[in-house]
Scaffold this motif. Structure first.
Motif, PDB file in Angstrom:
ATOM      1  N   GLN A  10       0.891  -1.158  -0.030  1.00 48.21           N
ATOM      2  CA  GLN A  10      -0.031   0.136  -0.100  1.00 48.21           C
ATOM      3  C   GLN A  10       0.943   1.256  -0.065  1.00 48.21           C
ATOM      4  OE1 GLN A  10      -2.552  -0.694   3.401  1.00 48.21           O
ATOM      5  NE2 GLN A  10      -4.297  -1.250   2.232  1.00 48.21           N
ATOM      6  N   LYS A  11       1.886   1.218   0.986  1.00 44.79           N
ATOM      7  CA  LYS A  11       2.822   2.343   0.867  1.00 44.79           C
ATOM      8  C   LYS A  11       3.619   2.780  -0.522  1.00 44.79           C
ATOM      9  CE  LYS A  11       3.803   1.834   5.843  1.00 44.79           C
ATOM     10  NZ  LYS A  11       3.275   3.011   6.244  1.00 44.79           N
ATOM     11  N   LEU A  12       3.830   1.736  -1.232  1.00 42.65           N
ATOM     12  CA  LEU A  12       4.489   1.625  -2.642  1.00 42.65           C
ATOM     13  C   LEU A  12       3.458   1.958  -3.807  1.00 42.65           C
ATOM     14  CD1 LEU A  12       7.376  -0.705  -1.700  1.00 42.65           C
ATOM     15  CD2 LEU A  12       7.195   1.720  -1.531  1.00 42.65           C
ATOM     16  N   ASN A  13       2.362   1.601  -3.203  1.00 39.39           N
ATOM     17  CA  ASN A  13       1.093   1.738  -4.222  1.00 39.39           C
ATOM     18  C   ASN A  13       1.492   0.727  -5.597  1.00 39.39           C
ATOM     19  OD1 ASN A  13      -0.161   4.265  -3.284  1.00 39.39           O
ATOM     20  ND2 ASN A  13       1.450   5.346  -4.162  1.00 39.39           N
ATOM     21  N   VAL A  14       1.738  -0.591  -5.137  1.00 36.99           N
ATOM     22  CA  VAL A  14       1.840  -1.611  -5.964  1.00 36.99           C
ATOM     23  C   VAL A  14       0.585  -2.050  -6.639  1.00 36.99           C
ATOM     24  CG1 VAL A  14       2.637  -4.001  -6.235  1.00 36.99           C
ATOM     25  CG2 VAL A  14       3.772  -2.489  -4.719  1.00 36.99           C
ATOM     26  N   SER A  15       0.389  -2.159  -8.013  1.00 39.25           N
ATOM     27  CA  SER A  15      -0.617  -2.461  -8.643  1.00 39.25           C
ATOM     28  C   SER A  15      -0.333  -3.617  -9.692  1.00 39.25           C
ATOM     29  CB  SER A  15      -1.079  -1.043  -9.234  1.00 39.25           C
ATOM     30  OG  SER A  15      -0.450  -0.721 -10.585  1.00 39.25           O
ATOM     31  N   MET A  16      -1.414  -3.811 -10.451  1.00 42.01           N
ATOM     32  CA  MET A  16      -1.404  -4.794 -11.685  1.00 42.01           C
ATOM     33  C   MET A  16      -0.465  -4.317 -12.744  1.00 42.01           C
ATOM     34  SD  MET A  16      -5.165  -6.021 -11.994  1.00 42.01           S
ATOM     35  CE  MET A  16      -5.227  -7.041 -13.392  1.00 42.01           C
ATOM     36  N   ALA A  17      -0.217  -2.882 -12.877  1.00 38.65           N
ATOM     37  CA  ALA A  17       0.513  -2.377 -13.923  1.00 38.65           C
ATOM     38  C   ALA A  17       2.133  -2.458 -13.659  1.00 38.65           C
ATOM     39  CB  ALA A  17       0.077  -0.895 -14.324  1.00 38.65           C
ATOM     40  N   ASP A  18       2.344  -2.916 -12.527  1.00 43.23           N
ATOM     41  CA  ASP A  18       3.732  -2.777 -12.207  1.00 43.23           C
ATOM     42  C   ASP A  18       4.542  -4.335 -12.689  1.00 43.23           C
ATOM     43  OD1 ASP A  18       4.526  -0.570 -10.673  1.00 43.23           O
ATOM     44  OD2 ASP A  18       3.309  -1.261  -9.280  1.00 43.23           O
ATOM     45  N   ILE A  19       5.942  -4.029 -13.151  1.00 44.97           N
ATOM     46  CA  ILE A  19       6.817  -5.220 -13.404  1.00 44.97           C
ATOM     47  C   ILE A  19       7.795  -5.349 -12.357  1.00 44.97           C
ATOM     48  CG2 ILE A  19       8.083  -6.127 -15.212  1.00 44.97           C
ATOM     49  CD1 ILE A  19       6.732  -4.613 -17.232  1.00 44.97           C
ATOM     50  N   ILE A  20       8.048  -6.487 -11.563  1.00 43.79           N
ATOM     51  CA  ILE A  20       8.960  -6.553 -10.415  1.00 43.79           C
ATOM     52  C   ILE A  20       9.824  -7.661 -10.746  1.00 43.79           C
ATOM     53  CG2 ILE A  20       9.010  -7.293  -8.069  1.00 43.79           C
ATOM     54  CD1 ILE A  20       5.962  -6.562  -7.647  1.00 43.79           C
ATOM     55  N   TYR A  21      11.024  -7.161 -10.688  1.00 46.74           N
ATOM     56  CA  TYR A  21      12.125  -8.049 -10.955  1.00 46.74           C
ATOM     57  C   TYR A  21      12.468  -9.105  -9.902  1.00 46.74           C
ATOM     58  CZ  TYR A  21      16.971  -9.661 -11.999  1.00 46.74           C
ATOM     59  OH  TYR A  21      18.080 -10.391 -12.182  1.00 46.74           O
ATOM     60  N   LEU A  22      12.321 -10.388 -10.093  1.00 48.04           N
ATOM     61  CA  LEU A  22      12.662 -11.468  -9.293  1.00 48.04           C
ATOM     62  C   LEU A  22      14.107 -11.820  -9.374  1.00 48.04           C
ATOM     63  CD1 LEU A  22      11.440 -13.202  -7.165  1.00 48.04           C
ATOM     64  CD2 LEU A  22      10.925 -15.025  -9.135  1.00 48.04           C
ATOM     65  N   GLY A  23      14.991 -10.989  -8.713  1.00 49.53           N
ATOM     66  CA  GLY A  23      16.467 -11.210  -8.919  1.00 49.53           C
ATOM     67  C   GLY A  23      17.103 -11.784  -7.707  1.00 49.53           C
ATOM     68  N   THR A  24      16.476 -11.870  -6.742  1.00 54.15           N
ATOM     69  CA  THR A  24      17.021 -12.313  -5.367  1.00 54.15           C
ATOM     70  C   THR A  24      17.193 -14.080  -5.481  1.00 54.15           C
ATOM     71  OG1 THR A  24      16.163 -10.437  -4.019  1.00 54.15           O
ATOM     72  CG2 THR A  24      16.769 -12.455  -2.723  1.00 54.15           C
ATOM     73  N   PRO A  25      18.120 -14.562  -5.107  1.00 57.78           N
ATOM     74  CA  PRO A  25      18.164 -16.235  -5.035  1.00 57.78           C
ATOM     75  C   PRO A  25      17.052 -16.658  -4.079  1.00 57.78           C
ATOM     76  CG  PRO A  25      20.412 -15.095  -4.715  1.00 57.78           C
ATOM     77  CD  PRO A  25      19.408 -13.949  -4.796  1.00 57.78           C
ATOM     78  N   CYS A  26      16.639 -17.735  -4.302  1.00 60.75           N
ATOM     79  CA  CYS A  26      15.258 -18.329  -3.499  1.00 60.75           C
ATOM     80  C   CYS A  26      15.791 -18.579  -2.097  1.00 60.75           C
ATOM     81  CB  CYS A  26      14.850 -19.500  -4.225  1.00 60.75           C
ATOM     82  SG  CYS A  26      15.989 -20.993  -4.448  1.00 60.75           S
ATOM     83  N   THR A  27      17.191 -18.742  -1.761  1.00 61.77           N
ATOM     84  CA  THR A  27      17.754 -18.994  -0.575  1.00 61.77           C
ATOM     85  C   THR A  27      17.683 -17.805   0.540  1.00 61.77           C
ATOM     86  OG1 THR A  27      19.842 -18.952  -1.338  1.00 61.77           O
ATOM     87  CG2 THR A  27      19.038 -21.137  -1.228  1.00 61.77           C
ATOM     88  N   PHE A  28      17.365 -16.549   0.006  1.00 65.74           N
ATOM     89  CA  PHE A  28      17.569 -15.384   0.565  1.00 65.74           C
ATOM     90  C   PHE A  28      16.326 -14.859   0.786  1.00 65.74           C
ATOM     91  CE2 PHE A  28      19.625 -10.776   0.542  1.00 65.74           C
ATOM     92  CZ  PHE A  28      19.705 -10.785   1.781  1.00 65.74           C
ATOM     93  N   ASP A  29      15.654 -14.461   2.102  1.00 61.12           N
ATOM     94  CA  ASP A  29      14.410 -14.242   2.413  1.00 61.12           C
ATOM     95  C   ASP A  29      13.712 -12.960   1.465  1.00 61.12           C
ATOM     96  OD1 ASP A  29      16.109 -12.554   3.600  1.00 61.12           O
ATOM     97  OD2 ASP A  29      14.958 -12.500   5.505  1.00 61.12           O
TER      98      ASP A  29
END
Length: 818
Positions: A10-29
Motif C-alpha cells: 500500500q505504501k508503494l502503491n503496487v498494482s497490476m501495472a507494475d513489473i517486479i524483477y525477481l532477482g533475489t536467490p530463493c535461499t535469501f528471504d
C-alpha cells in the motif's frame, strides 16, 4: 507474513501495472517478498537466467531495454553492493533518469548509500517522480520491518518507520553511559519465526500473543522525535593493541576522504592482528596517487585506527545474496609470507616514507655529518616509528619466531633510541625463524662494503618546486574572501565589487555569476553540487546554485556576515555568526532555512567562524570582545563562557579530530589550548605580533603522536607549533617547531598542501603580495614570488590538479600550478 507485506504494498502503491524483477536467490528471504508482492497485487514478475543476473551490463539491458517496444521494470529490490555494479553513469543516465520505467527502488540488506553517493546517481528532481527507499528488517520477523522513502539528497537517511502497526522496537543501550548507540531489537506478536536454539529454551506456558523480540545485531541512534539512524554492526568491534575500535566507524571516516565514485571496506585479520583497508577505485591509480591518498587517510584517523595495509581493487566481490563478501575480499588481501627483514623494510618504506637506496655518496655524507645518524644508523624511533608501529611489526614477524623471548627482544630493540636499524636487521638475520629453513643473506653495511655502496635508508629525494601561472579573472574590485572549491569541479569566491563567481578550476571560464547588494568577504559553504551559501555585508545569508547563478533563498540576519556559515555534520542545521547587535548567532534549518534559535554571545560582533563539536552536539564561538563560549546546537543554550583579554579574529580549531582540546588565538598574539568541557586554559604560546590568521592543525602519521599548528602573524612570520596532549587531555605542551620570516605582515590563513613526492607544504600570502611555499617539516622556503597587489585572501588548493587559487587586492583571482 500476509499483513505486513500488504502494508508495504500500500505504501508503494503496487498494482497490476507494475513489473517486479525477481532477482533475489530463493535461499535469501527477500525472494519471498518479491514473489508474493507480485502475487498479492496481480503484478508481473520478470525472471532472468543466472548468466544475465551475474553480468551487470546484460542485466541492465534486460531490466531497461533499449527497444521501446519492450517494457522495462517498475520495481527493483537490491542490495547497495549489487546496485553499485551498474556504475554511477549508467545509474544516472538509465536506471534513475526521469524517462526510466523504474518507479520504486528498494535498497536494503546493507548500510544505505551516503548522500554524497546518492548525488552521483540522480538529480534531486528524480525524488519527485520515483520512490527511492531504504528498506530494513530481519529474517526472524519475516524480512521487511521498516521503510523510509527518501525526500532529500542533503539529509541523512534514517531506517524509517514500521510498515505495520504490529511491529514494535526496543533499544538496549550499552553499559557505557556516554554511548549514544544501542542495539536494536524488533518485536511482534504476529510476525514471528521459529528458532529452535532460542525458542526451545523459552517458557512454553507463555501466551502466543506475547510480543517476541529478536536481536538485529545492529547498533542505532534514536533522535528526540523517535527517528532511528543506523550506526554499525555490534560485532564490528575489535580489540587492537589494547584499544577497542569499530571497523564500521573507521570505514565511514575513510569514506569521507575518498572520491564519490570510490568505496572503502575495512577488514580485520585476526591471526596477524592487522587492519586492512580495501579501496574500490573504478579508475586504476598510479603508485604515487595511491601513496598520496593513503597518507591523507592516515592523517585523518587516530593512531589506533590507522590501517596496516591498503589494498586497491577495481571490483568488490559479492556473495550469492548480493552482499559484500568479506571472506572473499579478505582472500584477495592476505599478503604472501615475507621474510622477517623484508617485513620491516616494507614497513619503513610504506608507512614511514623511507626507501632503500644504493648511493655512492653515502660515505661522503657520513664524513660531512659524522655526528648525525644516517641510513641504518637511525633508530626505529628516529626514523619516525612509534610504539604502536612496533607492536604491529612484532606481531607479524613474531609468527615466524620460534622463541617468544626473541619477539619481546625485537620489540625492545625497536623502541630503544640507541639501537640502530642495522642492528635490528642483523638480529632478524640471526633469530630462529620458521621460513623453510633457508638462511637469508646477511645485510652488508655501507661501512663494511669495500665500495661504500651498501643499502642506505633515506628520505625520498624531493624535486625542486616550481609554480606556473595558468590564468587570472578580473572581479573589478578587491578579493579579500577565502576561496572555496567543490570536489575539484569548480571554485567559488566573492569580492568587494558585490560579484560572486563560480569558475572552472582548469580554465577559469565562468560557470555562473551572482550579483549581491553589498560587498562579500565571507567564504562560500557548499551544501551540495547545486546549492551553496554565502554571507554578505547587507546582513543577509544567500543560498544560490553555483552552476546557474540562481538565488535559491535569502535570510535576513541583521548584521554584516564575514565568517563562513557552518553546515553541521548531520546536514540539518546552518550556523551563522555575524555583526548583528541583537543576536550575533543564528541557527537555521538546512532544508527550509527557518530560524531554530538565536543567541547573543558577548557584547560585540563575531568575525571568527564557529567550531562544531559533533560528538558533544555543541559549538565553540569566539567574539571580538574576547568571549569564548560553548553553545548547545540543539537549542542555543550557553554551556560555559571564558573571557579573554583581547578580541578573537581567528576561527577556533580542535587539536585533533577526537580531542578534548581546542585552540583559540587572541589578536594580541597569544595562542591558547583550552579544554572543551569547561574552557579552562591548559597552555599558552605567545608571538611577537597580532594574529588575524586562523589556525591550521595537522597530525601527520609519522610524527610520533604530535600535532602541529600553523598560522600567520603580523610580525611577518609563519609559525609552526608542535603540540602534545598530556595524560587524560588535562595538559598540553607547546613547542616552537619553526618560524619563517616571509618579509611582510600576514593576515591570510596559511594552507597545507600535499604534493607528491615532496610531501606536505605550507602555503602563505602576505600583505606585500608575496606568496610563499615552505617545507612543512622545517619551514624552509621552497618557492616565492610576488603578485601585483596585497594578499588578504586565504588560498584554496585542489590536490588532483596540483593548483592553488588565491585572491588579490589588484582585483584578480589567480590560478597557479605546481
Amino acid at each position: 507474513m500476509h499483513r505486513p507485506q500488504h502494508s508495504g504494498a500500500q505504501k508503494l502503491n503496487v498494482s497490476m501495472a507494475d513489473i517486479i524483477y525477481l532477482g533475489t536467490p530463493c535461499t535469501f528471504d527477500p525472494f519471498v517478498v518479491e514473489f508474493f508482492l507480485a502475487l498479492q497485487n496481480g503484478a508481473t514478475l520478470l525472471i532472468s537466467r543466472h548468466s544475465i543476473r551475474d553480468s551487470p551490463s546484460k542485466l541492465l539491458c534486460a531490466l531497461f531495454p533499449d527497444n521501446l517496444a519492450k517494457p522495462g521494470i517498475s520495481i527493483l529490490q537490491m542490495t547497495p553492493s549489487l546496485f553499485r555494479g551498474f556504475g554511477a553513469t549508467c545509474i544516472r543516465d538509465r536506471v534513475l533518469s526521469r524517462s526510466s520505467s523504474l518507479r520504486v527502488l528498494l535498497l536494503g540488506g546493507e548500510p544505505f548509500p551516503s548522500n554524497a553517493e546518492l548525488v552521483t546517481w540522480m538529480d534531486p528532481s528524480v525524488l519527485l517522480q520515483k520512490h527511492i527507499c531504504n528498506i530494513y528488517g530481519i529474517t526472524e520477523i519475516s524480512c521487511w520491518s521498516h521503510l523510509h522513502i527518501v525526500q532529500s539528497l542533503q539529509t541523512p537517511v534514517p531506517l524509517g518507520k514500521p510498515i505495520d502497526e504490529d511491529t514494535v522496537i526496543r533499544i538496549q543501550f550499552q553499559n557505557d553511559n556516554d554511548s549514544a548507540l544501542g542495539e536494536l531489537y524488533l518485536g511482534s506478536a504476529t510476525r514471528r519465526c521459529y528458532i529452535p536454539e532460542i525458542d526451545d529454551k523459552v517458557d512454553s506456558s507463555k501466551d502466543d500473543s506475547d510480543i517476541c523480540f529478536r536481536a538485529t545485531g545492529d547498533l542505532v541512534t534514536r533522535e528526540k522525535d523517535g527517528t532511528l539512524f543506523y550506526g554499525e554492526r555490534s560485532n564490528d568491534m575489535v580489540k587492537r593493541a589494547g584499544n577497542r575500535i569499530s571497523l564500521g566507524m573507521i570505514t565511514r571516516k575513510i569514506q569521507k576522504c575518498l572520491l564519490s565514485s570510490e568505496l572503502a571496506a575495512c577488514l580485520w585479520l585476526e591471526d596477524l592482528q592487522k587492519l586492512i583497508c580495501c579501496i574500490r577505485s573504478l579508475e586504476p591509480k598510479t603508485r604515487v596517487q595511491q601513496r598520496a591518498q593513503t597518507f591523507d587517510i592516515l592523517s585523518k584517523v587516530s593512531m589506533a585506527e590507522q590501517p596496516d595495509r591498503f589494498v586497491y581493487l577495481q571490483h568488490f566481490p559479492c556473495n550469492v545474496n548480493g552482499k559484500l563478501d568479506k571472506k572473499e575480499l579478505l582472500k584477495l588481501c592476505i599478503p604472501l609470507a615475507q621474510p622477517a627483514q623484508q617485513i620491516l623494510k616494507s614497513y619503513l618504506h610504506d608507512r614511514l616514507e623511507c626507501v632503500e637506496k644504493t648511493d655512492d655518496t653515502s660515505a661522503k655524507r657520513q664524513k660531512i655529518e659524522e655526528t648525525a645518524p644516517y641510513g641504518y644508523d637511525l633508530s626505529f624511533r628516529h626514523a619516525g616509528g612509534t610504539s604502536f608501529h612496533a607492536i604491529t611489526i612484532c606481531r607479524e614477524i613474531g609468527l615466524q619466531m620460534c622463541i617468544d623471548d626473541e619477539q619481546r627482544h625485537l620489540f625492545e630493540m625497536l623502541l630503544d633510541e640507541n639501537v640502530p636499524l642495522r642492528t635490528v636487521l642483523r638480529f632478524l638475520d640471526t633469530a630462529k625463524l620458521v621460513a623453510n629453513n633457508v638462511k637469508r643473506k646477511p645485510v652488508e653495511t655501507a661501512a663494511a662494503s669495500s665500495c661504500h655502496s651498501g643499502l642506505v635508508i633515506k628520505r625520498i629525494e624531493q624535486p625542486v618546486l616550481k609554480l606556473q601561472f595558468y590564468w587570472k579573472v578580473n572581479f573589478e574590485k578587491c578579493i579579500d574572501s577565502p576561496v572555496s572549491e567543490y570536489e575539484g569541479r569548480y571554485i567559488c569566491v566573492g569580492a568587494h565589487s558585490k560579484i560572486l563567481r563560480s569558475l572552472d578550476p582548469q580554465t577559469g571560464n565562468e560557470l555562473s555569476i551572482v550579483r549581491l547588494p553589498n560587498r562579500i568577504e565571507c567564504k562560500v559553504t557548499f551544501l551540495s553540487e547545486k546549492l551553496a551559501m554565502v554571507g554578505c555585508y547587507d546582513g543577509c545569508l544567500y543560498g544560490f546554485n553555483p552552476q546557474t547563478g540562481d538565488t535559491i533563498f535569502s535570510v535576513e540576519i541583521g548584521g554584516m556576515i564575514k565568517s563562513q556559515p557552518l553546515l553541521t555534520t548531520d546536514g540539518r542545521r546552518i550556523i551563522v555568526c555575524s555583526y548583528a547587535e541583537d543576536y550575533n548567532v543564528y541557527c537555521l534549518s538546512a532544508e527550509q532555512q527557518e530560524v531554530l534559535w538565536c543567541q547573543k554571545i558577548g557584547q560585540k560582533a563575531i568575525f571568527a567562524g564557529a567550531l562544531e563539536l559533533p560528538s558533544e552536539q555543541s559549538l565553540i564561538i569566539c567574539t571580538l570582545d574576547g568571549s569564548c563560549s560553548r553553545v548547545a546546537i540543539t537549542d542555543g543554550s550557553v554551556e560555559w563562557t571564558h573571557k579573554f583579554r583581547e578580541p578573537i579574529f581567528s576561527t577556533p580549531v580542535l587539536l585533533e579530530s577526537k580531542s578534548n582540546v581546542f585552540l583559540a588565538a587572541e589578536v594580541a598574539g597569544r595562542v591558547h589550548a583550552c579544554h572543551v568541557g569547561n574552557g579552562k586554559v591548559l597552555a599558552t604560546f605567545s608571538t611577537e605580533g597580532n594574529i588575524f590568521s586562523s589556525l591550521v592543525v595537522k597530525t601527520p602519521p609519522t610524527f610520533m603522536g604530535h600535532s602541529f599548528v600553523v598560522f600567520g602573524c603580523i610580525d611577518q612570520h609563519v609559525y609552526c607549533l608542535r603540540c602534545k596532549n598530556g595524560p587524560g587531555a588535562k595538559s598540553v605542551e607547546f613547542d616552537l617547531h619553526w618560524k619563517t620570516n616571509v618579509g611582510a605582515p600576514i593576515y591570510a590563513t596559511p594552507s597545507l598542501l600535499t604534493v607528491q613526492p615532496n610531501g606536505i607544504l605550507a602555503w602563505c600570502g602576505a600583505t606585500d603580495g608575496r606568496v610563499v611555499l615552505m617545507n612543512f617539516r622545517n619551514g624552509e622556503i621552497q618557492w616565492s614570488d610576488k603578485l601585483p597587489g596585497e594578499v588578504f585572501s586565504s588560498a584554496c588548493y585542489i590536490e588532483s590538479l596540483r593548483r592553488v587559487y588565491v585572491g588579490c587586492r589588484d582585483n584578480f583571482l589567480y590560478c597557479l600550478g605546481i
